[in-house]
Design a protein around this motif. Structure first.
Motif, PDB file in Angstrom:
ATOM      1  N   PRO A  94      32.041  -0.360  67.032  1.00 26.59           N
ATOM      2  CA  PRO A  94      31.620  -1.531  66.308  1.00 26.59           C
ATOM      3  C   PRO A  94      31.223  -1.316  64.740  1.00 26.59           C
ATOM      4  CG  PRO A  94      30.735  -1.310  68.644  1.00 26.59           C
ATOM      5  CD  PRO A  94      31.232   0.111  68.120  1.00 26.59           C
ATOM      6  N   GLU A  95      30.358  -0.440  64.685  1.00 30.03           N
ATOM      7  CA  GLU A  95      30.390  -0.238  63.185  1.00 30.03           C
ATOM      8  C   GLU A  95      31.313  -0.238  62.124  1.00 30.03           C
ATOM      9  OE1 GLU A  95      26.868   2.516  62.070  1.00 30.03           O
ATOM     10  OE2 GLU A  95      26.029   2.577  64.272  1.00 30.03           O
ATOM     11  N   ILE A  96      32.481   0.432  62.538  1.00 33.13           N
ATOM     12  CA  ILE A  96      33.486   0.639  61.883  1.00 33.13           C
ATOM     13  C   ILE A  96      34.203  -0.543  61.511  1.00 33.13           C
ATOM     14  CG2 ILE A  96      35.752   1.835  61.487  1.00 33.13           C
ATOM     15  CD1 ILE A  96      34.649   4.194  62.797  1.00 33.13           C
ATOM     16  N   ARG A  97      34.392  -1.477  62.783  1.00 33.07           N
ATOM     17  CA  ARG A  97      34.835  -2.755  62.856  1.00 33.07           C
ATOM     18  C   ARG A  97      34.086  -3.657  61.612  1.00 33.07           C
ATOM     19  NH1 ARG A  97      39.034  -4.838  62.646  1.00 33.07           N
ATOM     20  NH2 ARG A  97      38.089  -5.884  60.988  1.00 33.07           N
ATOM     21  N   GLU A  98      32.711  -3.478  61.844  1.00 32.27           N
ATOM     22  CA  GLU A  98      31.831  -4.392  60.891  1.00 32.27           C
ATOM     23  C   GLU A  98      32.110  -3.767  59.225  1.00 32.27           C
ATOM     24  OE1 GLU A  98      27.233  -4.580  59.923  1.00 32.27           O
ATOM     25  OE2 GLU A  98      27.835  -4.781  62.031  1.00 32.27           O
ATOM     26  N   ASN A  99      32.251  -2.451  59.211  1.00 33.03           N
ATOM     27  CA  ASN A  99      32.777  -2.108  57.990  1.00 33.03           C
ATOM     28  C   ASN A  99      33.997  -2.523  57.358  1.00 33.03           C
ATOM     29  OD1 ASN A  99      31.440   1.101  58.672  1.00 33.03           O
ATOM     30  ND2 ASN A  99      30.116  -0.173  57.723  1.00 33.03           N
ATOM     31  N   LEU A 100      34.958  -2.513  58.317  1.00 32.16           N
ATOM     32  CA  LEU A 100      36.281  -2.998  57.843  1.00 32.16           C
ATOM     33  C   LEU A 100      36.156  -4.321  57.456  1.00 32.16           C
ATOM     34  CD1 LEU A 100      38.590  -1.004  60.322  1.00 32.16           C
ATOM     35  CD2 LEU A 100      38.188  -0.504  57.824  1.00 32.16           C
ATOM     36  N   SER A 101      35.501  -5.282  58.361  1.00 32.96           N
ATOM     37  CA  SER A 101      35.285  -6.719  58.124  1.00 32.96           C
ATOM     38  C   SER A 101      34.598  -6.929  56.768  1.00 32.96           C
ATOM     39  CB  SER A 101      34.643  -7.189  59.201  1.00 32.96           C
ATOM     40  OG  SER A 101      35.032  -7.296  60.380  1.00 32.96           O
TER      41      SER A 101
ATOM     42  N   GLU B  77      42.615  10.274  62.325  1.00 33.61           N
ATOM     43  CA  GLU B  77      42.997  10.974  61.085  1.00 33.61           C
ATOM     44  C   GLU B  77      43.845  10.104  60.254  1.00 33.61           C
ATOM     45  OE1 GLU B  77      43.116  14.320  58.373  1.00 33.61           O
ATOM     46  OE2 GLU B  77      42.034  14.067  60.374  1.00 33.61           O
ATOM     47  N   ASP B  78      44.811   9.366  60.969  1.00 29.25           N
ATOM     48  CA  ASP B  78      45.899   8.470  60.222  1.00 29.25           C
ATOM     49  C   ASP B  78      45.053   7.280  59.563  1.00 29.25           C
ATOM     50  OD1 ASP B  78      48.088   9.785  60.928  1.00 29.25           O
ATOM     51  OD2 ASP B  78      48.483   8.313  62.604  1.00 29.25           O
ATOM     52  N   LEU B  79      43.776   6.909  60.361  1.00 28.89           N
ATOM     53  CA  LEU B  79      42.942   5.723  59.917  1.00 28.89           C
ATOM     54  C   LEU B  79      42.352   6.103  58.536  1.00 28.89           C
ATOM     55  CD1 LEU B  79      41.380   3.039  59.683  1.00 28.89           C
ATOM     56  CD2 LEU B  79      39.796   4.020  61.360  1.00 28.89           C
ATOM     57  N   LYS B  80      41.658   7.507  58.636  1.00 31.56           N
ATOM     58  CA  LYS B  80      40.968   8.167  57.324  1.00 31.56           C
ATOM     59  C   LYS B  80      41.852   8.092  56.213  1.00 31.56           C
ATOM     60  CE  LYS B  80      39.928  12.024  58.740  1.00 31.56           C
ATOM     61  NZ  LYS B  80      39.266  13.504  59.248  1.00 31.56           N
ATOM     62  N   ASN B  81      43.212   8.579  56.657  1.00 35.51           N
ATOM     63  CA  ASN B  81      44.338   8.681  55.298  1.00 35.51           C
ATOM     64  C   ASN B  81      44.495   7.482  54.905  1.00 35.51           C
ATOM     65  OD1 ASN B  81      44.545  11.453  55.613  1.00 35.51           O
ATOM     66  ND2 ASN B  81      45.978  11.438  57.104  1.00 35.51           N
ATOM     67  N   ILE B  82      44.654   6.485  55.484  1.00 32.01           N
ATOM     68  CA  ILE B  82      44.741   4.984  55.014  1.00 32.01           C
ATOM     69  C   ILE B  82      43.785   4.520  54.026  1.00 32.01           C
ATOM     70  CG2 ILE B  82      45.194   2.420  55.704  1.00 32.01           C
ATOM     71  CD1 ILE B  82      46.721   3.582  58.201  1.00 32.01           C
ATOM     72  N   LEU B  83      42.645   4.849  54.678  1.00 34.46           N
ATOM     73  CA  LEU B  83      41.178   4.387  53.659  1.00 34.46           C
ATOM     74  C   LEU B  83      41.365   5.238  52.268  1.00 34.46           C
ATOM     75  CD1 LEU B  83      38.706   4.349  56.574  1.00 34.46           C
ATOM     76  CD2 LEU B  83      39.339   2.550  55.327  1.00 34.46           C
ATOM     77  N   ILE B  84      41.626   6.411  52.442  1.00 37.99           N
ATOM     78  CA  ILE B  84      41.526   7.188  51.386  1.00 37.99           C
ATOM     79  C   ILE B  84      42.672   6.776  50.555  1.00 37.99           C
ATOM     80  CG2 ILE B  84      41.706   9.547  50.240  1.00 37.99           C
ATOM     81  CD1 ILE B  84      40.140  10.498  53.190  1.00 37.99           C
ATOM     82  N   LYS B  85      43.770   6.656  50.785  1.00 36.23           N
ATOM     83  CA  LYS B  85      44.881   6.633  50.115  1.00 36.23           C
ATOM     84  C   LYS B  85      45.037   4.936  49.675  1.00 36.23           C
ATOM     85  CE  LYS B  85      49.995   7.635  50.103  1.00 36.23           C
ATOM     86  NZ  LYS B  85      51.198   8.189  50.762  1.00 36.23           N
ATOM     87  N   TYR B  86      44.808   4.090  50.146  1.00 37.11           N
ATOM     88  CA  TYR B  86      45.284   2.846  49.803  1.00 37.11           C
ATOM     89  C   TYR B  86      44.215   1.955  49.374  1.00 37.11           C
ATOM     90  CZ  TYR B  86      49.787   4.172  51.840  1.00 37.11           C
ATOM     91  OH  TYR B  86      51.026   4.617  52.077  1.00 37.11           O
TER      92      TYR B  86
ATOM     93  N   GLU C 143      30.877   2.352  47.523  1.00 41.53           N
ATOM     94  CA  GLU C 143      29.911   2.386  48.291  1.00 41.53           C
ATOM     95  C   GLU C 143      30.354   1.859  49.775  1.00 41.53           C
ATOM     96  OE1 GLU C 143      25.765   0.102  49.242  1.00 41.53           O
ATOM     97  OE2 GLU C 143      25.937   1.042  47.146  1.00 41.53           O
ATOM     98  N   GLU C 144      30.949   0.822  49.896  1.00 43.11           N
ATOM     99  CA  GLU C 144      31.523   0.153  51.026  1.00 43.11           C
ATOM    100  C   GLU C 144      32.769   1.192  51.561  1.00 43.11           C
ATOM    101  OE1 GLU C 144      32.514  -3.897  51.085  1.00 43.11           O
ATOM    102  OE2 GLU C 144      31.184  -4.241  49.646  1.00 43.11           O
ATOM    103  N   LEU C 145      33.516   1.851  50.857  1.00 46.40           N
ATOM    104  CA  LEU C 145      34.458   2.519  51.487  1.00 46.40           C
ATOM    105  C   LEU C 145      33.752   3.945  51.897  1.00 46.40           C
ATOM    106  CD1 LEU C 145      37.381   3.419  51.682  1.00 46.40           C
ATOM    107  CD2 LEU C 145      37.450   4.123  49.499  1.00 46.40           C
ATOM    108  N   ASN C 146      32.859   4.435  51.202  1.00 47.57           N
ATOM    109  CA  ASN C 146      32.193   5.626  51.720  1.00 47.57           C
ATOM    110  C   ASN C 146      31.297   5.403  52.799  1.00 47.57           C
ATOM    111  OD1 ASN C 146      33.006   7.161  49.456  1.00 47.57           O
ATOM    112  ND2 ASN C 146      31.271   6.713  48.131  1.00 47.57           N
ATOM    113  N   ARG C 147      30.674   4.380  53.021  1.00 53.11           N
ATOM    114  CA  ARG C 147      29.918   4.016  54.262  1.00 53.11           C
ATOM    115  C   ARG C 147      30.978   3.919  55.657  1.00 53.11           C
ATOM    116  NH1 ARG C 147      28.424  -0.989  53.313  1.00 53.11           N
ATOM    117  NH2 ARG C 147      26.840  -0.341  51.953  1.00 53.11           N
ATOM    118  N   THR C 148      32.340   3.255  55.075  1.00 57.97           N
ATOM    119  CA  THR C 148      33.339   3.115  56.165  1.00 57.97           C
ATOM    120  C   THR C 148      33.862   4.509  56.712  1.00 57.97           C
ATOM    121  OG1 THR C 148      34.074   0.913  55.486  1.00 57.97           O
ATOM    122  CG2 THR C 148      35.399   2.219  56.892  1.00 57.97           C
ATOM    123  N   LEU C 149      34.023   5.302  55.549  1.00 60.90           N
ATOM    124  CA  LEU C 149      34.612   6.770  56.050  1.00 60.90           C
ATOM    125  C   LEU C 149      33.446   7.575  56.547  1.00 60.90           C
ATOM    126  CD1 LEU C 149      36.646   7.593  52.334  1.00 60.90           C
ATOM    127  CD2 LEU C 149      37.246   7.573  54.975  1.00 60.90           C
ATOM    128  N   PHE C 150      32.232   7.374  56.263  1.00 62.26           N
ATOM    129  CA  PHE C 150      31.130   8.156  56.812  1.00 62.26           C
ATOM    130  C   PHE C 150      31.098   7.949  58.366  1.00 62.26           C
ATOM    131  CE2 PHE C 150      26.832   8.447  58.516  1.00 62.26           C
ATOM    132  CZ  PHE C 150      26.543   9.801  58.245  1.00 62.26           C
TER     133      PHE C 150
END
Length: 134
Positions: free
Chosen positions: A2-9, A78-87, A95-102
């Motif tokens: 749920p936290e990741i869902r909130e981060n992505l939102s 792992e694919d999700l992390k790669n998508i976040l980092i690459k795109y 800050e938002e990206l780092n929180r999501t990745l964390f």
């Protein structure tokens, strides 16, 4: 999750990019797969194990079937992390990206422990129970 869902939102609150839409769809599919994994364990695997513990062996099912159908939900994370980092780095605040990745890394650690316990403790224990009731 749920936290990741909130981060992505929160990442998607800005201009909706094609990357954000792809990420949203990917994460929703991933969340559904994780929920199905845990539901399968709750509805099929754990009742089977409880039966074995109480001396009842259910014909037509074995822990090998669990291992064969054991989806590797860690790979998709792992694919999700790669998508976040690459795109997303240029499209969202760092800050938002780092929180999501964390949070993704925390989930990855939790799921890794879950899989380790299944593979190294649960499955060998159930195999031993099956041999004793075979």
């Amino acid at each position: 999750i749920p936290e990741i869902r909130e981060n992505l939102s929160s990442l998607e609150e800005g201009p909706v990019t094609s990357s954000a839409r792809i990420l949203d769809r990917f994460f929703n599919d991933y969340r559904n797969e994780v929920e199905a994994h845990f539901e399968y364990e709750e509805q099929t695997v754990f009742p089977y194990i409880r039966g074995l513990v109480h001396g009842v062996h259910t014909e037509g099912y074995s822990i090998e079937q669990f291992e064969e159908n054991h989806s590797n939900i860690e790979d998709k994370l792992e694919d999700l992390k790669n998508i976040l980092i690459k795109y997303l780095p240029g499209e969202v605040p760092a800050e938002e990206l780092n929180r999501t990745l964390f949070n993704v890394f925390l989930l990855e650690d939790d799921l890794g422990r879950h899989a380790l316990i299944e593979d190294k403790v649960l499955v060998p224990y159930v195999m031993q129970l099956e041999e004793n009731h075979g």
